[in-house]
Design an enzyme around this catalytic site. Structure first.
Site, PDB file in Angstrom:
ATOM      1  N   TYR A 122      38.754  51.055  -7.530  1.00 37.32           N
ATOM      2  CA  TYR A 122      38.869  50.081  -6.434  1.00 37.32           C
ATOM      3  C   TYR A 122      37.515  49.420  -6.165  1.00 37.32           C
ATOM      4  O   TYR A 122      37.400  48.205  -6.070  1.00 37.32           O
ATOM      5  CB  TYR A 122      39.371  50.798  -5.173  1.00 37.32           C
ATOM      6  CG  TYR A 122      39.202  50.010  -3.890  1.00 37.32           C
ATOM      7  CD1 TYR A 122      40.135  49.060  -3.516  1.00 37.32           C
ATOM      8  CD2 TYR A 122      38.103  50.224  -3.053  1.00 37.32           C
ATOM      9  CE1 TYR A 122      39.976  48.328  -2.341  1.00 37.32           C
ATOM     10  CE2 TYR A 122      37.933  49.501  -1.890  1.00 37.32           C
ATOM     11  CZ  TYR A 122      38.877  48.560  -1.541  1.00 37.32           C
ATOM     12  OH  TYR A 122      38.712  47.837  -0.388  1.00 37.32           O
TER      13      TYR A 122
HETATM   14  C1  UGA Z   1      37.967  52.882   3.564  1.00 34.90           C
HETATM   15  C2  UGA Z   1      39.110  51.957   3.087  1.00 34.90           C
HETATM   16  O1  UGA Z   1      40.274  52.710   2.822  1.00 34.90           O
HETATM   17  C3  UGA Z   1      38.736  51.159   1.890  1.00 34.90           C
HETATM   18  O2  UGA Z   1      39.753  50.204   1.635  1.00 34.90           O
HETATM   19  C4  UGA Z   1      37.428  50.486   2.147  1.00 34.90           C
HETATM   20  O3  UGA Z   1      37.074  49.727   1.073  1.00 34.90           O
HETATM   21  C5  UGA Z   1      36.367  51.531   2.455  1.00 34.90           C
HETATM   22  O4  UGA Z   1      36.766  52.191   3.654  1.00 34.90           O
HETATM   23  C6  UGA Z   1      35.025  50.920   2.668  1.00 34.90           C
HETATM   24  O5  UGA Z   1      34.315  51.261   3.577  1.00 34.90           O
HETATM   25  O6  UGA Z   1      34.647  50.118   1.839  1.00 34.90           O
HETATM   26  P1  UGA Z   1      37.415  55.403   3.292  1.00 34.90           P
HETATM   27  O7  UGA Z   1      35.999  55.444   3.752  1.00 34.90           O
HETATM   28  O8  UGA Z   1      37.832  56.401   2.293  1.00 34.90           O
HETATM   29  O9  UGA Z   1      37.811  53.987   2.690  1.00 34.90           O
HETATM   30  O10 UGA Z   1      38.266  55.462   4.634  1.00 34.90           O
HETATM   31  P2  UGA Z   1      39.269  56.504   5.273  1.00 34.90           P
HETATM   32  O11 UGA Z   1      40.591  56.481   4.602  1.00 34.90           O
HETATM   33  O12 UGA Z   1      39.270  56.231   6.731  1.00 34.90           O
HETATM   34  O13 UGA Z   1      38.627  57.941   4.973  1.00 34.90           O
HETATM   35  C7  UGA Z   1      37.457  58.412   5.593  1.00 34.90           C
HETATM   36  C8  UGA Z   1      37.206  59.816   5.123  1.00 34.90           C
HETATM   37  O14 UGA Z   1      38.241  60.669   5.620  1.00 34.90           O
HETATM   38  C9  UGA Z   1      37.217  59.978   3.613  1.00 34.90           C
HETATM   39  O15 UGA Z   1      36.181  60.834   3.198  1.00 34.90           O
HETATM   40  C10 UGA Z   1      38.558  60.623   3.311  1.00 34.90           C
HETATM   41  O16 UGA Z   1      38.550  61.482   2.199  1.00 34.90           O
HETATM   42  C11 UGA Z   1      38.825  61.410   4.561  1.00 34.90           C
HETATM   43  N1  UGA Z   1      40.277  61.538   4.797  1.00 34.90           N
HETATM   44  C12 UGA Z   1      41.079  60.462   4.861  1.00 34.90           C
HETATM   45  C13 UGA Z   1      40.811  62.807   4.956  1.00 34.90           C
HETATM   46  O17 UGA Z   1      40.091  63.812   4.867  1.00 34.90           O
HETATM   47  N2  UGA Z   1      42.141  62.938   5.205  1.00 34.90           N
HETATM   48  C14 UGA Z   1      42.963  61.852   5.281  1.00 34.90           C
HETATM   49  O18 UGA Z   1      44.181  62.031   5.522  1.00 34.90           O
HETATM   50  C15 UGA Z   1      42.423  60.583   5.125  1.00 34.90           C
END
Ligand code: UGA
Length: 317
Positions: A149
């Site tokens: 991505y």
């Molecule tokens: C998010 C967005 O999903 C992406 O589309 C975007 O590009 C990215 O931010 C960005 O900053 O560029 P992410 O940081 O993974 O990605 O966002 P979250 O889905 O809110 O996750 C935050 C953290 O929580 C991650 O480390 C993830 O592994 C964790 N998480 C997420 C969990 O532990 N459990 C969950 O059910 C969901």
């Protein structure tokens, strides 16, 4: 002014469209309404947009007549894309190439032919950095995505800068750092957490929960977009838009638990490939160029996100 918002049924897209309409602008929205997450939510997002001065096209950017769509448009806010860092492996990568890279190139070709366009703001991502070399990470630090991505978001960002330098397309790329707040996508952490808190369900944490994120509240993202469209800035510019939190997922669970008034039920599972260990963005460049800085801190932001979750999750209970 007349604005085109791509991905208008999504989290950032519909919130931005409403802000532009509230400021008196005309908005053309486009979205192909994929089922990456619940279509009903996207339809509810669309229904929440006032209809006066708003027109909507349900189409794919790769197929639609973009010249017609860009007629008389002053600003493009390109929010459309296939999201999700953890889903972009395997066969699904083809979807990411089409929706994130090819669609952006189609839009840039049409933008190149436009005689009215003043700004094209591209929604880039902190995922372009991967596990960065330094924190807070600056725009000039070497991008090294750890998810397919992130590779597609970076490729599209490079296309924006290329079309700016070769053809004068007035692009600005904003690298969003984990956007949250009312309306956040249902596959993202905080919406999953508040939903579980409201329904008393178990939250799955990927890995130890010690991963650190720079979370950015939706209203701050909207303000950054409007600043990027309205203020003079060099075409091809790239800016971080980061909320300034330097907080682990476990710490956010503690805050949410205290806001909800009860500890959350948490289950720790395996970490997922593509997940960055830490994000943290320098906002020096956007501060200097656009006078932007985050205004909503994590306590205030999570309070508003939880209040929205309490109102919203009647639909699935
Ligand atoms: C998010 C967005 O999903 C992406 O589309 C975007 O590009 C990215 O931010 C960005 O900053 O560029 P992410 O940081 O993974 O990605 O966002 P979250 O889905 O809110 O996750 C935050 C953290 O929580 C991650 O480390 C993830 O592994 C964790 N998480 C997420 C969990 O532990 N459990 C969950 O059910 C969901």
């Amino acid at each position: 002014m007349k604005a085109l918002v791509t991905g208008v049924a999504g989290f950032v897209g519909h919130t931005l469209a409403k802000a532009l309409l509230a400021q008196g602008h005309e908005v053309v929205g486009i979205d192909m309404v994929t089922d990456y997450y619940e279509v009903a939510i996207k339809e509810r997002n669309l229904a929440s947009i006032p209809t006066e001065r708003f027109t909507f096209h349900r189409s794919d950017l790769n197929e639609v007549d973009l010249d017609a769509l860009l007629e008389g448009v002053d600003w493009v806010f390109h929010q459309a894309g296939q999201p999700g860092v953890r889903m972009s492996w395997g066969r699904d990568f083809a979807v990411y190439i089409r929706q994130n890279i090819a669609a952006t190139q189609c839009l840039l070709e049409a933008a190149r032919r436009s005689s009215t366009l003043q700004r094209l703001v591209y929604a880039s991502s902190s995922s372009v950095y991967g596990n960065a070399e330094t924190y807070p990470t600056r725009e000039t630090d070497r991008p090294q995505p750890v998810s397919p991505y992130g590779v597609t978001k970076l490729a599209a960002e490079h296309l924006c800068s290329l079309y700016a330098s070769n053809f004068g397309v007035p692009t600005v790329s904003l690298r969003y750092f984990t956007v949250y707040g009312p309306g956040q996508r249902t596959d993202m952490a905080f919406t999953r957490f508040v939903r579980a808190a409201v329904l008393d369900e178990v939250i799955s944490i990927f890995g130890t929960g010690e991963q650190i994120r720079d979370f950015t509240f939706i209203d701050d993202i909207v303000r950054a977009n409007i600043a990027a469209a309205t203020q003079p800035v060099a075409s091809g510019s790239v800016f971080n838009v980061a909320g300034g939190t330097n907080i682990s997922v476990n710490e956010t669970l503690e805050i949410l638990g205290s806001l909800a008034g009860h500890p959350l039920k948490v289950d720790y599972t395996d970490r997922v490939a593509g997940d960055v260990f830490r994000t943290g963005g320098s906002v020096e460049a956007i501060g200097e160029a656009l006078g932007w800085r985050a205004e909503v801190d994590i306590h205030e932001g999570l309070t508003r996100h939880l209040a929205w979750g309490e109102r919203t999750f009647g639909w699935s209970s």
